[in-house]
Scaffold this active site. Structure first.
Site, short mmCIF file in Angstrom:
data_model
loop_
_atom_site.label_atom_id
_atom_site.label_comp_id
_atom_site.label_asym_id
_atom_site.label_seq_id
_atom_site.Cartn_x
_atom_site.Cartn_y
_atom_site.Cartn_z
N HIS A 34 0.82 -1.22 0.00
CA HIS A 34 0.00 0.00 0.00
C HIS A 34 0.85 1.27 0.00
O HIS A 34 0.37 2.34 -0.38
CB HIS A 34 -0.93 0.01 1.22
CG HIS A 34 -0.20 0.21 2.52
ND1 HIS A 34 0.00 1.45 3.07
CD2 HIS A 34 0.40 -0.68 3.36
CE1 HIS A 34 0.68 1.33 4.19
NE2 HIS A 34 0.94 0.06 4.40
N TYR A 51 12.44 -4.59 6.07
CA TYR A 51 12.04 -5.75 6.86
C TYR A 51 12.98 -6.95 6.72
O TYR A 51 13.14 -7.73 7.67
CB TYR A 51 10.62 -6.20 6.48
CG TYR A 51 9.57 -5.14 6.72
CD1 TYR A 51 9.34 -4.65 8.00
CD2 TYR A 51 8.81 -4.63 5.68
CE1 TYR A 51 8.38 -3.69 8.24
CE2 TYR A 51 7.84 -3.66 5.90
CZ TYR A 51 7.63 -3.19 7.18
OH TYR A 51 6.68 -2.23 7.41
N LYS A 108 -3.18 -13.73 9.84
CA LYS A 108 -3.58 -14.42 11.06
C LYS A 108 -4.39 -13.46 11.93
O LYS A 108 -3.92 -12.40 12.30
CB LYS A 108 -2.35 -14.91 11.83
CG LYS A 108 -1.56 -15.98 11.07
CD LYS A 108 -0.33 -16.44 11.84
CE LYS A 108 0.44 -17.49 11.06
NZ LYS A 108 1.66 -17.94 11.76
N ALA A 141 9.15 -14.85 9.40
CA ALA A 141 9.46 -14.41 8.04
C ALA A 141 10.96 -14.41 7.76
O ALA A 141 11.40 -14.84 6.69
CB ALA A 141 8.88 -13.01 7.81
N LYS A 192 -3.16 -17.86 19.26
CA LYS A 192 -1.77 -17.98 19.70
C LYS A 192 -1.13 -16.62 19.93
O LYS A 192 -0.24 -16.47 20.78
CB LYS A 192 -0.98 -18.82 18.70
CG LYS A 192 -0.90 -18.27 17.28
CD LYS A 192 0.34 -17.44 17.03
CE LYS A 192 0.39 -16.92 15.60
NZ LYS A 192 1.62 -16.10 15.36
N ASP A 245 2.54 -23.41 16.12
CA ASP A 245 2.61 -21.95 16.04
C ASP A 245 2.60 -21.32 17.43
O ASP A 245 3.26 -20.30 17.67
CB ASP A 245 1.42 -21.44 15.21
CG ASP A 245 1.74 -20.15 14.46
OD1 ASP A 245 2.87 -19.64 14.58
OD2 ASP A 245 0.86 -19.66 13.74
N SER A 255 9.16 -13.05 17.91
CA SER A 255 7.71 -12.83 18.01
C SER A 255 7.42 -11.43 18.52
O SER A 255 7.79 -11.06 19.63
CB SER A 255 7.08 -13.87 18.95
OG SER A 255 5.80 -13.46 19.36
#
Length: 334
Positions: A34, A51, A108, A141, A192, A245, A255
């Protein structure tokens, strides 16, 4: 395997990592985001420096600023945007879908205002007649982009579509398994994140390994309670998209949800932590949505409930820990 064309919507870390998997497998991938300035940086530098720095794009990966101007139609679409943007992306996408289009998502979470699983949102916005699938499981990732071994679940009620997706994604570093439980896989991916915030808070308070193990185990039970109520299969929550997960998100500092919980317990504000992380923390909205669903349907989810209370300023992490431990004793599996 015949090379395929894909449109990947979402140029964050996870969308880029999955686009890398597909393009390294020889498929032609259009990666849309975007933020036009960010996409222009990807086009110029041939990597996602924001990233996934130093991961060079294959020639078959093409960042684009406008998916509506593609010179030819793309049948297979992969959506990898935060859950709060999911419906909006579908609304933009709908007029441009081919009659034989197929849709997979790696988002998710639940829709924030409605509490719906995302396949219901797909049905409402583009129709239930399109083949649809969800990709989920223990997968950071950065590790996927660096080609470290990863296993995930691809769930769809359309077996042929699920099998094709597996063939397109599968390589010696990335191993997808199929499932027919699209409800359970989505529920696991949402719950999760909230549990990981709780585990992060416990570790931030220095409550030890025993507490961490207890929260993960009892959190899995809360995942099963909600997931089976929604129509998921209990076995799904013992697999990659459930327990797998959950373990990953709760125990590793890659995380964002775990790191948020840890920082909150250390006295940092939510806004400050989210700004430092620089990406969406799905567990914040997930905890609130899931707690609302649990209360509406009388589903016992005390860990999620107390995470929601901390996130909304109703109590501190220390008070939440005391309240959880003060609950009346009961049989373990009730």
């Amino acid at each position: 395997m015949t090379p395929n064309n894909f449109l990947v919507l979402g140029a964050g870390s996870w969308g880029t990592a999955l686009a890398l998997v597909l393009s390294r497998n020889g498929h032609h991938v259009y990666l849309w985001g975007h933020d036009a300035q960010h996409i222009q940086e990807l086009q110029r530098e041939r990597c996602n420096r924001r990233y996934l720095p130093e991961i060079v794009f294959p020639d078959t990966l093409q960042p684009i600023t406008d998916f509506t101007t593609l010179s030819f139609p793309v049948r297979d679409v992969l959506i990898v945007v935060p859950s709060h943007a999911f419906r909006q992306i579908l609304q933009q996408l709908a007029p441009h879908l081919t009659p034989d289009a197929r849709l997979c998502w790696a988002t998710k979470g639940l829709e924030e205002h409605s509490g719906q699983l995302l396949h219901h949102v797909v049905a409402q916005e583009i129709g239930a007649h399109y083949p649809m699938a969800v990709l989920s499981g223990p997968s950071f990732a950065g590790e996927v982009a660096r080609e470290l071994p990863t296993a995930v679940t691809i769930a769809s009620s359309d077996g042929d579509y699920a099998n094709e997706l597996v063939q397109w994604f599968h390589n010696r570093h990335f191993r997808p398994y199929t499932s027919t439980d699209i409800i359970g896989v989505q529920a696991g991916g949402a719950v999760k994140n909230a549990i990981a915030i709780a585990v992060g808070m416990a570790d931030g308070m220095g409550l030890g390994a025993n507490t961490r193990a207890a929260l993960i185990t009892r959190g899995l039970l809360e995942m099963v309670r909600l997931g089976t109520y929604l129509g998921g299969q209990r076995e799904t929550f013992m697999g990659l998209a459930g327990l797998g997960d959950l373990l990953l998100t709760c125990t590793d500092n890659q995380s964002r949800n775990r790191r948020l919980g840890y920082a909150i317990a250390q006295g940092h504000s939510i806004d400050t932590v989210v700004k430092q992380l620089g990406q969406v923390v799905e567990g914040i909205s997930a905890a609130c949505v899931i707690n609302r669903l649990a209360q509406q349907h009388a589903i016992d989810m005390p860990i999620v409930h107390h995470v929601q209370r901390v996130l909304t300023g109703q109590c501190t992490p220390q008070q939440a820990a005391v309240e959880l431990l003060s609950r009346d004793p009961k049989p373990e599996l009730t």
